[in-house]
Design a protein around this motif. Sequence first.
Motif, PDB file in Angstrom:
ATOM      1  N   ILE A  81     -14.843 -49.631  42.108  1.00 27.73           N
ATOM      2  CA  ILE A  81     -15.731 -50.367  43.002  1.00 27.73           C
ATOM      3  C   ILE A  81     -15.838 -49.578  44.293  1.00 27.73           C
ATOM      4  N   ALA A 109     -12.052 -55.958  41.147  1.00 19.40           N
ATOM      5  CA  ALA A 109     -11.708 -54.645  40.599  1.00 19.40           C
ATOM      6  C   ALA A 109     -10.676 -54.785  39.475  1.00 19.40           C
ATOM      7  N   PHE A 117     -10.694 -48.855  44.177  1.00 15.13           N
ATOM      8  CA  PHE A 117     -11.512 -49.630  45.110  1.00 15.13           C
ATOM      9  C   PHE A 117     -11.535 -48.802  46.382  1.00 15.13           C
TER      10      PHE A 117
END
Length: 160
Positions: A81, A109, A117
């Motif tokens: 992400i 995530a 992330f």
Amino acid sequence: MTVSIRPSTPQDCGTILRFVRELADYEREPDAVEANEAMLADALFATPPAAEALIAERDGVAVGFALFFHNFSTWTGKRGIYLEDLYVTPAARGSGAGKALLAHLAGIALDRGCARFEWSVLDWNTPAIDFYRSVGAAAMDEWTVQRVTGDALVRLAGRG
């Protein structure tokens, strides 16, 4: 005064655009926003969407947002992400809205099997950097962001 996080809806596009403009002001680029509500609606609610957004609310009032999308790591073989924007209104800073948005994204995530992330922050934005360090984020100082836009993008594509 509880902070809650929810997925954005098409009705939030005006609020998201307002937050994007406020963020651009904060980041010293008040005239850089080219997006409009229709563009955001298309990006967030097309099939498939280009990005997703979360809204932070305190007592039913929107006080912040996070806009994110998936990237992919060939090294991990998994998607990640990427947080494009995180913004909390000045009046709501310190209320836990920013941390709630990050925690919610971390949960997404994990739920989606993401390996990473990540996001970028301006090097002069000490309050944000300090906040990110407080939640366990680590700087990737050995990496620099590269970008091609405008005429350079056209030339690189061999179209100009």
